[in-house]
Design a protein around this motif. Structure first.
Motif, PDB file in Angstrom:
ATOM      1  N   PHE A   1       0.709  -1.575  -0.156  1.00 13.95           N
ATOM      2  CA  PHE A   1       0.124  -0.002  -0.371  1.00 13.95           C
ATOM      3  C   PHE A   1       0.666   1.222   0.404  1.00 13.95           C
ATOM      4  N   ALA A   2       2.011   0.766   0.594  1.00 10.62           N
ATOM      5  CA  ALA A   2       2.796   2.285   0.896  1.00 10.62           C
ATOM      6  C   ALA A   2       3.579   2.803  -0.292  1.00 10.62           C
ATOM      7  N   PHE A   3       3.673   1.409  -1.191  1.00 10.85           N
ATOM      8  CA  PHE A   3       4.638   1.804  -2.228  1.00 10.85           C
ATOM      9  C   PHE A   3       3.562   2.528  -3.457  1.00 10.85           C
ATOM     10  N   CYS A   4       2.475   1.304  -3.376  1.00 12.14           N
ATOM     11  CA  CYS A   4       0.880   2.244  -4.740  1.00 12.14           C
ATOM     12  C   CYS A   4       0.790   3.435  -4.025  1.00 12.14           C
ATOM     13  N   LEU A   5       0.454   4.012  -3.325  1.00 11.93           N
ATOM     14  CA  LEU A   5       0.374   5.717  -2.662  1.00 11.93           C
ATOM     15  C   LEU A   5       1.457   6.278  -2.398  1.00 11.93           C
ATOM     16  N   ASN A   6       2.416   5.880  -3.357  1.00  7.60           N
ATOM     17  CA  ASN A   6       3.747   7.146  -2.887  1.00  7.60           C
ATOM     18  C   ASN A   6       3.802   7.886  -1.698  1.00  7.60           C
ATOM     19  N   ALA A   7       3.275   6.620  -0.347  1.00  9.16           N
ATOM     20  CA  ALA A   7       3.620   7.442   1.144  1.00  9.16           C
ATOM     21  C   ALA A   7       4.679   8.259   1.399  1.00  9.16           C
ATOM     22  N   SER A   8       4.309   8.836   1.879  1.00  8.07           N
ATOM     23  CA  SER A   8       5.685   9.730   3.252  1.00  8.07           C
ATOM     24  C   SER A   8       6.920   8.331   4.355  1.00  8.07           C
ATOM     25  N   SER A   9       5.386   7.485   4.185  1.00  5.41           N
ATOM     26  CA  SER A   9       6.584   6.607   5.702  1.00  5.41           C
ATOM     27  C   SER A   9       5.226   5.566   5.645  1.00  5.41           C
ATOM     28  N   LEU A  10       6.057   4.752   6.353  1.00  2.01           N
ATOM     29  CA  LEU A  10       5.275   3.069   6.578  1.00  2.01           C
ATOM     30  C   LEU A  10       5.973   3.343   8.282  1.00  2.01           C
TER      31      LEU A  10
ATOM     32  N   ILE B   1      11.039   5.326   0.736  1.00  2.90           N
ATOM     33  CA  ILE B   1       9.674   5.360   1.397  1.00  2.90           C
ATOM     34  C   ILE B   1      10.492   4.935   2.703  1.00  2.90           C
ATOM     35  N   PRO B   2      11.022   5.814   4.005  1.00  9.49           N
ATOM     36  CA  PRO B   2      11.532   5.480   5.416  1.00  9.49           C
ATOM     37  C   PRO B   2      10.414   4.386   6.110  1.00  9.49           C
TER      38      PRO B   2
END
Length: 425
Positions: free
Chosen positions: A210-219, A274-275
């Motif tokens: 999910f973090a990858f696909c949403l270009n998240a700022s962090s997980l 993504i950190p």
């Protein structure tokens, strides 16, 4: 936009669920957040036991009832009012589970396993969704099987990244502008509507997807430990918390079996820088550990233990040297049996592998190769890995142990041994 992952220990009872609410209450308003949740407590183990009983035509009703009561008891503590919709959702999940268990077929073990075991994440995410809603945190319950697409490699589904990324990017951002999302870890769905699982402890991997696909700022992975430690505090008396760890170092730790992180979690995060934060849900104010793109000096030795291991040794029946042809046959059988090799060693007359023990898969490999090889195996065994070892750390772990196989490289020392009264040290 951030992704939070809460594991089984962080949703094991009503107080734990309330603690998640307290953590979320401290976030800024209008935070774009996806929450990925594991099954509650030991639910996955309970469902595995139920599934095995059902498959063997044994009475699974008492165990299934105990599992249902466990979830209903948590719900009753969180929702004293009888009219909460959570009770209907729990009832529906167990009704569908009973239907699945009543129609099992003997030749589809892995496929049916996924349909049964996946219920744990669906239950926990529904309970959390309803509780947050009741506390004023508006959230959308997402059935991740609609967007996290895998192939039909049962129990270890391979992600269809093209479909998954396009589906997540097409549907989730609009939802996140209005409310947070609560979804499941560990599970996915095939094109024809079947449920798959991503491998045990795969919720971390789901969160990374999910973090990858949403270009998240962090997980952020919320654990019952204060960060990434150099050893499991349940097994080792003295442990050290790492303040920061590079992606590559974390990937190797996870590969060797570090229990804090699922092996597949780091790569998609590293690909987009993504950190990953590992923090304590018991003490959320503590800094934890950050895994990111960095360089650091050689860190303290990490001690990793994998239990329930099996040491398989193959010797050619004609007592000839182990050749490339022999190795090809062994690797092909191991691949088809989906047995994970954790360590291997070649000698003139034999080839040995240490792997996670699975009785059915080991017997499948033996049956396939018994005409060519004399096959012996020992289990249960322990596999210890020391990453960034020094002589003191080797002495600490190997002392008074019966070692069956060992290897070392410049940075890693591994050995297979028989279990002892003292697991680690």
């Amino acid at each position: 936009m951030r992704v939070f992952k809460f594991g089984g220990a962080s949703v094991k009872d009503a107080d734990a669920v309330r603690n998640i609410y307290r953590i979320l209450s401290g976030l800024p308003e209008k935070e774009e957040l996806v929450i990925v949740v594991s099954a509650m407590g030991k639910t996955t183990n309970a469902l595995e036991a139920i599934y095995r009983k059902a498959h063997q035509k044994e009475d699974f009703a008492p165990a299934l009832q105990a599992c249902r009561f466990y979830h209903e008891d948590i719900a009753q503590l969180l929702f004293p009012e009888a009219g909460s919709p959570v009770y209907a959702d729990i009832a529906q999940q167990f009704q569908e589970l009973e239907q699945t268990l009543a129609t099992l077929q003997p030749d589809h073990w892995d496929q049916q396993y996924d349909q049964v075991i996946s219920r744990g994440e669906l239950l926990s995410s529904l309970i959390l969704h309803h509780f947050l809603q009741s506390q004023g945190i508006s959230n959308f319950w997402l059935d991740c099987r609609t967007c996290l697409r895998t192939d039909s490699t049962w129990r270890e589904g391979r992600v269809d990244w093209t479909f998954t990324e396009s589906q997540i990017q097409a549907t989730l951002p609009a939802i996140l502008q209005k409310q947070i999302i609560v979804t499941q870890g560990f599970i996915g769905g095939t094109e024809d509507g079947f449920t798959t699982t991503l491998g045990r402890e795969g919720s971390d991997y789901s969160a990374a997807i999910f973090a990858f696909c949403l270009n998240a700022s962090s997980l952020t992975i919320w654990k019952d430990v204060p960060g990434l430690l150099n050893a499991d505090p349940k097994l080792f008396k003295e442990v050290t918390r790492y303040e920061e760890v590079a992606y590559q170092e974390a990937i190797e730790m996870a590969y060797y079996g570090a229990s804090v992180i699922h092996p597949k979690t780091i790569q998609p995060l590293a690909n987009k820088c993504i950190p990953l934060f590992v923090k304590s849900f018991l003490q959320p104010e503590l800094p934890g550990t950050v895994i990111h793109d960095c360089q650091h000096a050689r860190i303290a030795p990490s001690f990793i233990l994998k239990q329930n291991q099996c040491l398989l040794s193959f010797t050619a029946k004609d007592l000839g040297f182990i050749s490339e042809q022999h190795l090809s046959a062994i690797f092909q059988a191991v691949h088809e049996g989906r047995l994970k090799i954790n360590m291997m060693q070649n000698s003139a007359l034999s080839f040995s592998v240490c792997c996670d023990y699975d009785e059915d898969r080991v017997q499948q490999i033996k049956k396939k190769l018994e005409d060519q090889f004399i096959i012996k195996y020992n289990q249960p065994l322990h596999l210890f890995t020391i990453k960034n070892y020094d002589q003191e750390s080797i002495q600490r772990l190997t002392q008074d142990r019966e070692i069956l196989m060992e290897q070392r490289t410049r940075l890693t020392f591994q050995f297979v041994c028989r279990p002892s009264e003292t697991l680690a040290g």
